[in-house]
Design a protein around this motif. Structure first.
Motif, PDB file in Angstrom:
ATOM      1  N   LEU A   1      -5.619   1.156   5.134  1.00 29.48           N
ATOM      2  CA  LEU A   1      -5.685   1.974   6.341  1.00 29.48           C
ATOM      3  C   LEU A   1      -4.304   2.481   6.729  1.00 29.48           C
ATOM      4  O   LEU A   1      -4.146   3.642   7.137  1.00 29.48           O
ATOM      5  CB  LEU A   1      -6.302   1.175   7.485  1.00 29.48           C
ATOM      6  CG  LEU A   1      -6.428   1.902   8.830  1.00 29.48           C
ATOM      7  CD1 LEU A   1      -7.200   3.207   8.695  1.00 29.48           C
ATOM      8  CD2 LEU A   1      -7.074   0.993   9.864  1.00 29.48           C
ATOM      9  N   VAL A   2      -3.290   1.643   6.595  1.00 28.24           N
ATOM     10  CA  VAL A   2      -1.919   2.083   6.860  1.00 28.24           C
ATOM     11  C   VAL A   2      -1.562   3.256   5.953  1.00 28.24           C
ATOM     12  O   VAL A   2      -1.001   4.269   6.405  1.00 28.24           O
ATOM     13  CB  VAL A   2      -0.921   0.928   6.657  1.00 28.24           C
ATOM     14  CG1 VAL A   2       0.520   1.450   6.708  1.00 28.24           C
ATOM     15  CG2 VAL A   2      -1.119  -0.150   7.716  1.00 28.24           C
TER      16      VAL A   2
ATOM     17  N   GLU B   1       8.246  -7.614  -5.925  1.00 28.22           N
ATOM     18  CA  GLU B   1       6.887  -7.107  -6.151  1.00 28.22           C
ATOM     19  C   GLU B   1       6.833  -5.591  -5.958  1.00 28.22           C
ATOM     20  O   GLU B   1       6.217  -4.875  -6.747  1.00 28.22           O
ATOM     21  CB  GLU B   1       5.917  -7.775  -5.177  1.00 28.22           C
ATOM     22  CG  GLU B   1       5.737  -9.264  -5.389  1.00 28.22           C
ATOM     23  CD  GLU B   1       4.967  -9.934  -4.258  1.00 28.22           C
ATOM     24  OE1 GLU B   1       4.710 -11.143  -4.358  1.00 28.22           O
ATOM     25  OE2 GLU B   1       4.615  -9.230  -3.284  1.00 28.22           O
ATOM     26  N   LEU B   2       7.499  -5.103  -4.918  1.00 26.03           N
ATOM     27  CA  LEU B   2       7.447  -3.676  -4.612  1.00 26.03           C
ATOM     28  C   LEU B   2       8.152  -2.837  -5.665  1.00 26.03           C
ATOM     29  O   LEU B   2       7.768  -1.685  -5.907  1.00 26.03           O
ATOM     30  CB  LEU B   2       8.056  -3.423  -3.232  1.00 26.03           C
ATOM     31  CG  LEU B   2       7.325  -4.062  -2.047  1.00 26.03           C
ATOM     32  CD1 LEU B   2       8.103  -3.834  -0.753  1.00 26.03           C
ATOM     33  CD2 LEU B   2       5.911  -3.519  -1.915  1.00 26.03           C
TER      34      LEU B   2
ATOM     35  N   PRO C   1      -5.933  -8.711   3.860  1.00 26.06           N
ATOM     36  CA  PRO C   1      -4.771  -7.884   4.203  1.00 26.06           C
ATOM     37  C   PRO C   1      -4.736  -6.553   3.460  1.00 26.06           C
ATOM     38  O   PRO C   1      -4.287  -5.545   4.022  1.00 26.06           O
ATOM     39  CB  PRO C   1      -3.588  -8.789   3.815  1.00 26.06           C
ATOM     40  CG  PRO C   1      -4.110 -10.176   4.016  1.00 26.06           C
ATOM     41  CD  PRO C   1      -5.550 -10.114   3.574  1.00 26.06           C
ATOM     42  N   GLU C   2      -5.221  -6.525   2.214  1.00 23.42           N
ATOM     43  CA  GLU C   2      -5.209  -5.284   1.445  1.00 23.42           C
ATOM     44  C   GLU C   2      -6.060  -4.198   2.110  1.00 23.42           C
ATOM     45  O   GLU C   2      -5.771  -2.999   1.963  1.00 23.42           O
ATOM     46  CB  GLU C   2      -5.716  -5.548   0.020  1.00 23.42           C
ATOM     47  CG  GLU C   2      -4.835  -6.472  -0.799  1.00 23.42           C
ATOM     48  CD  GLU C   2      -5.014  -7.937  -0.457  1.00 23.42           C
ATOM     49  OE1 GLU C   2      -4.164  -8.741  -0.879  1.00 23.42           O
ATOM     50  OE2 GLU C   2      -5.999  -8.290   0.247  1.00 23.42           O
ATOM     51  N   GLU C   3      -7.094  -4.613   2.827  1.00 17.30           N
ATOM     52  CA  GLU C   3      -7.930  -3.639   3.522  1.00 17.30           C
ATOM     53  C   GLU C   3      -7.147  -2.971   4.641  1.00 17.30           C
ATOM     54  O   GLU C   3      -7.265  -1.757   4.861  1.00 17.30           O
ATOM     55  CB  GLU C   3      -9.184  -4.321   4.069  1.00 17.30           C
ATOM     56  CG  GLU C   3     -10.105  -4.843   2.971  1.00 17.30           C
ATOM     57  CD  GLU C   3     -11.270  -5.641   3.515  1.00 17.30           C
ATOM     58  OE1 GLU C   3     -12.425  -5.232   3.302  1.00 17.30           O
ATOM     59  OE2 GLU C   3     -11.022  -6.690   4.153  1.00 17.30           O
TER      60      GLU C   3
ATOM     61  N   ALA D   1       0.821  -1.206   0.000  1.00 19.66           N
ATOM     62  CA  ALA D   1       0.000   0.000   0.000  1.00 19.66           C
ATOM     63  C   ALA D   1       0.857   1.258   0.000  1.00 19.66           C
ATOM     64  O   ALA D   1       0.545   2.235  -0.701  1.00 19.66           O
ATOM     65  CB  ALA D   1      -0.931  -0.007   1.209  1.00 19.66           C
ATOM     66  N   LEU D   2       1.940   1.252   0.758  1.00 19.53           N
ATOM     67  CA  LEU D   2       2.806   2.428   0.814  1.00 19.53           C
ATOM     68  C   LEU D   2       3.598   2.602  -0.481  1.00 19.53           C
ATOM     69  O   LEU D   2       3.726   3.718  -0.997  1.00 19.53           O
ATOM     70  CB  LEU D   2       3.750   2.330   2.010  1.00 19.53           C
ATOM     71  CG  LEU D   2       3.069   2.505   3.368  1.00 19.53           C
ATOM     72  CD1 LEU D   2       4.032   2.185   4.499  1.00 19.53           C
ATOM     73  CD2 LEU D   2       2.514   3.914   3.517  1.00 19.53           C
TER      74      LEU D   2
END
Length: 270
Positions: free
Chosen positions: A242-243, A58-59, A236-238, A34-35
């Protein structure tokens, strides 16, 4: 009056720099995605080289700088290695996400003192050390975001998770206390308290409980999901989303909070 919004020019326009601890799987991995997806250069760490290499690859698809560090955050040397690498490879830390694998399950009378000491280092001191290593620079710069990934055991004890029930609430107290000390410097600190998510950790706990109850795993999971008002486990994506929000400028007035994310399982009163 303190203002901490970025102006969008010069130094202010650079990409933010994030550290995500224990990011090779589960909720930490989702937070890292997410970040990275929201424009952060990122340092991730984990204990397993193969998994760490996988998540780093992946990142990198997001196009930013990705720094992967093999480290055990339960040790002072491990935390120091991660933060030093971020300072060297990214140039500093604007966003810190502390995370660690959950301590072993067990009832109080079955736990040894060594297990208590190990859980203390893993669950509480990993965050304490990471905060000590990053907060001074955040305070000096007038900007910082800290997100602590905890557990719903902050709000209600979980069966046979005595170590988590003891140390996760300590994290919430730490967050509430430190947030008040650094808020005037543009630094926010919040804790996320996840309930049941689709992770290896939760599956392992569910399988243990299913065996103890003498039922099949799928039957146990269906029963567990039925007790959640949302009717399912979280993805986990949810939590990652939020993070990313808590790490953003939009969350600049939200600090010192423990946010329960459990599909409504643990009842709360205002």
């Amino acid at each position: 009056m303190h203002t901490h919004e970025r102006t969008g020019t010069g130094e202010e326009a650079r990409r933010r720099r994030a550290v995500v601890m224990a990011a090779s799987r589960g909720l930490g991995r989702a937070a890292a995605h997410a970040l990275a997806g929201s424009g952060h250069d990122i340092t991730v760490c984990g204990r397993t080289p193969d998994l760490l290499a996988e998540v780093a690859a992946e990142l990198r698809d997001y196009g930013g700088v990705v720094d992967a560090v093999q480290a055990d955050v339960a040790t002072p040397a491990g935390v120091d290695r991660v933060i030093r690498s971020a300072e060297q490879r990214l140039g500093g830390v604007d966003v810190l996400v502390t995370n660690a694998g959950g301590p072993p399950s067990g009832r109080f009378l079955d736990l040894s003192e060594d297990q208590w000491n190990a859980a203390y280092q893993l669950t509480l001191m990993s965050t304490v050390r990471a905060l000590s290593a990053t907060l001074p620079a955040m305070v000096r710069s007038g900007y910082g975001r800290v997100v602590v990934i905890g557990s719903s055991s902050v709000f209600a004890p979980l069966e046979e998770l005595t170590l988590s029930n003891a140390f996760r609430p300590a994290l919430a107290g730490l967050v509430s206390s430190v947030a008040r000390e650094v808020a005037e410097h543009g630094v926010t600190i919040n804790l996320i308290a996840p309930g049941r998510f689709v992770t290896d950790r939760v599956r392992d706990l569910d399988e243990r409980r299913a065996r103890a109850a003498g039922v099949e795993y799928e039957q146990f999971r269906q029963q567990a999901q039925a007790r959640i008002p949302a009717g399912r486990y979280g993805h986990p994506e949810e939590l990652g989303a939020l993070v990313a929000f808590l790490a953003s400028d939009s969350a600049s007035y939200l600090t010192g909070q423990s946010l329960l994310v459990d599909g409504g399982l643990v009842p709360r009163t205002p």
